[in-house]
Design an enzyme around this catalytic site. Structure first.
Site, PDB file in Angstrom:
ATOM      1  N   LYS A 184      -7.171   0.956  -3.318  1.00 46.94           N
ATOM      2  CA  LYS A 184      -8.336   0.325  -4.202  1.00 46.94           C
ATOM      3  C   LYS A 184      -9.581   0.486  -3.359  1.00 46.94           C
ATOM      4  O   LYS A 184      -9.589   0.913  -2.183  1.00 46.94           O
ATOM      5  CB  LYS A 184      -7.942  -1.156  -4.651  1.00 46.94           C
ATOM      6  CG  LYS A 184      -7.390  -1.934  -3.142  1.00 46.94           C
ATOM      7  CD  LYS A 184      -7.297  -3.339  -3.534  1.00 46.94           C
ATOM      8  CE  LYS A 184      -5.643  -3.455  -4.302  1.00 46.94           C
ATOM      9  NZ  LYS A 184      -5.716  -3.901  -5.488  1.00 46.94           N
ATOM     10  N   LYS A 214     -10.652  -7.847  -0.707  1.00 45.30           N
ATOM     11  CA  LYS A 214      -9.424  -7.462  -1.428  1.00 45.30           C
ATOM     12  C   LYS A 214      -8.335  -7.057   0.042  1.00 45.30           C
ATOM     13  O   LYS A 214      -7.229  -7.093  -0.186  1.00 45.30           O
ATOM     14  CB  LYS A 214      -9.545  -5.817  -1.818  1.00 45.30           C
ATOM     15  CG  LYS A 214     -10.335  -5.846  -3.083  1.00 45.30           C
ATOM     16  CD  LYS A 214     -10.483  -4.423  -3.525  1.00 45.30           C
ATOM     17  CE  LYS A 214     -11.624  -4.311  -4.781  1.00 45.30           C
ATOM     18  NZ  LYS A 214     -10.952  -4.660  -6.008  1.00 45.30           N
TER      19      LYS A 214
END
Ligand code: NBG
Length: 831
Positions: free
Chosen positions: A567, A573
């Site tokens: 990602k 994240k």
């Protein structure tokens, strides 16, 4: 007897459901491809090369889409259909050829033609470049939705920008990310049809001229400034085997006039060409930031450029119907993908009030019934704003209109909330900073009839926190539409062996009705089925292992746990949490060489925004750790770390079906939804994740025992921050973690350079660890232990894997788009 998986592989590109393929055109695809090689490409077609075969095939496939598309366009007018406009600054469609062949039921014909020419479809597809017209989740979601809109037969149009350079190509040099331009159009691209006729002039800068008309009404006229032409480039999106084709119209900026005559005559040839070049700049390059705004003039220019051209198109089509203006919103609906296209609201007001001479109230009423807005992020730094001074200069009339929208809106707020004198300034479209800014999300909320979040938790956060004030003002506007992904690309196309297995047992209906996968639950207890399931997964893992060997020169064991985090790189994240765990494992293997451990391969991929230094440092850290671990003979057989460069849709298609463990470990409350999480689970990976975004809903559907949720939930993150979170406490009390952090803060991974990662170390400790990496570390490490333990029990693991796929019916983008239709768009299929 169980079918050998090799049998499936023979069938890889055969249609699963040939019978439902629409009738082929008279002339065979191959003949058409050869015809195009000669007559459209102007090349000898006697022994065409791979490259020529590819483009010939593209043109032959495109012909078939065009015929259907043209018929449908006529039909929309005759049937008086309501149309949907999906406005998005980003699209990430991935490669087109295979998915278009699949949708049109043409794989067999393509295979046959290529076999005659001596090539395989895979070789041909290797030629294809992927349009990177987006950053990540938001752009890919737009493409999944376009696929579903076509498959559901909707009269829908995607609108965006034809960037000359897509998202940068990522190279890794000495462990660092290096950005290279992605010149995806260098040899043209026949999937796109340029439309040089009927370009629209788009204005920037200039002045607003005010005048009184014959009835004494004050009118406004925006004049002067610079004009840039918007030229359409159309790319077609076929529905899956339903004869429906939609189009995404991508605007390209062109110079308004070839040369500025005065400077040309004055002998300033270069100066006059310069102007032409700067006009074309508007659509030159995609901004490479994700979940972060870009306060640059060019970005606002891009937004207005594509929105203004799109609204022109919408109005042109509407005018052909000869209907009164109040029917504009009955015949059209415009979905704004994030606030990037929100300038459409004042633009439509300008056209209606200034050009079509409607009264303000009437025009505003039309606007508020036409627009719907999807929010995709709650990161405060990602909520878009533009300074009033920039807006005033670049779009002077729009700034006036925004002031007027705001004046009327705040008047209403003051009237209804008399005892809340603070409210108007909080909800105002203009901030009261020393340098006032236009808040684009407030503009989008005030100008839309629907505002949606993209997962249940995200929508709840919008209600409770981010847009709390607006919920009280417009309670009926807010709703949730949990994201979804297309099962065509993210299962049927990327995981052919599993698709065959599913179709053999369930029939082919799941491709367009993903709820059918729930019947897999009944098969999870069948030994033979589990065996086949595992074989399919192993085939995919071997394919990925070959790729890793080829690209990175690292040999990985296909029987090891493939643990994948791919990602965009962003601190929220938490790729950092993942690598901290990897180092923890490394230390523990070194200390206990006698303990037998399940081998694991940790795979990372993703790009960092070129100016996001912390994210780039994290990439460097991962690569530095990988270099050390992969070359350590003591741990080599148990642990491998791989960073795959240039993560994109094509690479995702290779990784997703080969993943055992999917890492979805954002700080709770930060990931609006995630869609990678859905793709992995759909293909039978087990998720290790926080209670964030759509992970929560995935957990509800696949069942607690089949997902590994860990760590602080959103409320706990808030509470902990409120109480005063001190990462040093955790550092002091957890010796295993302390050892890992001290290694990072030394030259262990960068011999001779002990300060390479001091920025990372400081952000986690003295910087306060904004994303609670250390707070979740222990729970994360313990959950990974459970995973390693359960993976060894193959029966148990495969059952869990099957239960994941079985539970994912809900996450089809067909379901999501259907919810948009029922709750927001109210458009009808035209098939
Ligand atoms: C992203 C979110 C993801 C979400 C996608 C699609 C932006 C601004 N937001 O969590 O971070 O899955 O949008 O909705 O790119």
């Amino acid at each position: 007897m169980s079918k050998d998986v090799k049998d499936y592989l023979h069938l890889l590109d055969k249609p699963l459901d040939e019978s439902s393929a629409p009738e082929a055109r008279n002339s065979a695809l191959g003949e058409d491809a050869l015809w195009h090689i000669l007559y459209s490409l102007g090349r000898d077609n006697t022994h065409p090369s791979k490259h020529k075969c590819y483009w010939g095939l593209v043109l032959a496939v495109r012909d078939r889409m065009l015929e259907k598309w043209a018929t449908l366009q006529r039909q929309y007018y005759t049937n008086d259909d309501k149309r949907l406009y999906y406005l998005s600054l980003e699209f990430l469609p991935g490669k087109f050829l295979r998915s278009n062949l699949l949708a049109l039921g043409l794989e067999n014909e393509a295979h046959e033609f290529l076999r005659e020419q001596g090539f395989s479809l895979d070789e041909i597809i290797d030629q294809e470049c992927e349009p990177g017209l987006g950053n990540g989740g938001l752009g890919r979601l737009a493409s999944c939705y376009m696929d579903s809109m076509a498959t559901l037969g909707l009269p829908a149009y995607g609108y965006g920008i034809r960037y000359s350079y897509g998202l940068f190509r990522q190279e890794i040099r000495n462990g660092h990310q290096v950005e290279q331009p992605d010149n995806w159009l260098h040899e043209g691209n026949h999937w796109l049809i340029p439309r040089p006729y009927g370009q629209y002039p788009i204005r920037f800068y200039g002045k607003v001229h005010e005048w009184l008309d014959d009835d004494g009404i004050l009118r406004h006229d925006w004049r002067g400034g610079d004009l840039v032409m918007a030229m359409a480039n159309d790319v077609f999106v076929p529905g899956y085997r339903n004869g429906h084709v939609n189009c995404i119209r991508l605007w390209e900026a062109r110079p308004h006039k070839e040369f500025v005559l005065s400077s040309f005559n004055a002998g300033d040839y270069i100066g006059s060409v310069q102007e032409k070049i700067s006009d074309e700049n508007i659509s030159m390059v995609l901004y490479p930031s994700d979940d972060a705004p870009e306060g640059k003039t060019l970005r606002l220019k891009q937004q207005y450029f594509f929105v203004a051209a799109t609204m022109r198109d919408l109005i042109r089509r509407f005018k052909k119907l000869n209907k009164p203006w109040d029917q504009l919103s009955e015949k059209n609906v415009v979905q704004l993908n994030e606030t990037h296209p929100a300038i459409a609201i004042p633009e439509l007001m300008r056209v209606l009030v200034d050009e079509e001479l409607l009264g303000w109230e009437e025009a505003w009423c039309i606007c508020q019934k036409l627009f719907a807005y999807t929010n995709h992020t709650i990161l405060p730094e990602a909520l878009e704003t533009w300074t009033v001074s920039l807006m005033e200069k670049l779009l002077p009339r729009h700034m006036q209109i925004i002031y007027e929208i705001n004046r009327r809106f705040l008047e209403g707020v003051r009237l209804h909330f008399r005892d809340e004198p603070e409210l108007p300034s909080r909800v105002s479209l203009i901030s009261d900073d020393p340098e006032p800014k236009v808040r684009m999300s407030h503009l989008a909320i005030v100008g839309s009839f629907s505002i949606n979040g993209v997962s249940a938790l995200h929508t709840q956060i919008l209600r409770d926190r981010v847009f709390h004030d607006f919920i009280r003002i417009f309670p009926e506007r807010f709703n949730n539409k949990t994201n979804g992904v297309t099962p065509r690309r993210w299962l049927r196309q990327c995981n052919v062996s599993l698709s065959w297995l599913l179709s053999e047992h369930l029939g082919c209906g799941w491709v367009t009705d993903l709820n059918q996968v729930e019947h897999l639950r009944e098969l999870a207890d069948v030994d033979e089925f589990r065996h086949d399931w595992e074989q399919c997964r192993l085939t995919n893992k071997k394919r990925l292992a070959d790729y890793i060997e080829k690209m990175n020169g690292i040999t990985v064991n296909p029987h090891s746990i493939f643990d994948v985090q791919v990602k965009r790189f962003h601190e929220y994240k938490r790729q950092l949490l993942n690598i901290l765990h990897v180092i923890t494992l490394y230390n523990s293997i070194r200390k206990n060489p006698e303990v037998k451990m399940q081998p694991r391969t940790f795979i990372f991929g993703g790009k960092a925004a070129p100016s996001y230094w912390m994210a780039k440092d994290i990439i460097y850290l991962i690569n530095a750790v990988a270099r050390r671990i992969n070359s350590d003979p003591n741990t080599r057989n148990f642990l491998k770390v791989v960073f795959l460069a240039n993560y994109n849709v094509s690479l995702a298609q290779l990784l997703v079906p080969a993943t055992d463990v999917s890492e979805q470990i954002s700080t709770a409350g930060y990931e609006a939804s995630g869609t990678g999480n859905m793709k992995f689970a759909l293909n039978g990976a087990l998720t290790i994740g926080t209670r964030d975004g759509a992970n929560i809903e995935i957990g509800e559907r696949v069942g607690d025992p089949n997902i590994y949720l860990f760590g602080l939930c959103e409320q706990e993150v808030l509470d902990m921050k409120k109480r005063g979170y001190d990462p040093w406490d955790i550092y002091k009390n957890d010796s295993e973690l302390r050892e890992v952090l001290d290694m990072i803060n030394s030259d262990q991974f960068t011999p001779g350079n002990p300060t390479a990662f001091s920025g990372i170390f400081n952000s986690l400790l003295s910087g306060g660890d904004r994303f609670m990496v250390l707070a979740d570390y222990r729970a994360y490490v313990e959950t990974h232990k459970r995973i390693a333990h359960e993976y060894v029990d193959r029966d148990l693991w495969i059952k869990k894997s099957i239960m994941n796929t079985a539970g994912m019916g809900f996450f089809s983008s067909d379901r999501a788009v259907q919810e948009y239709i029922d709750g927001i768009w109210h458009v009808k299929p035209d098939v």
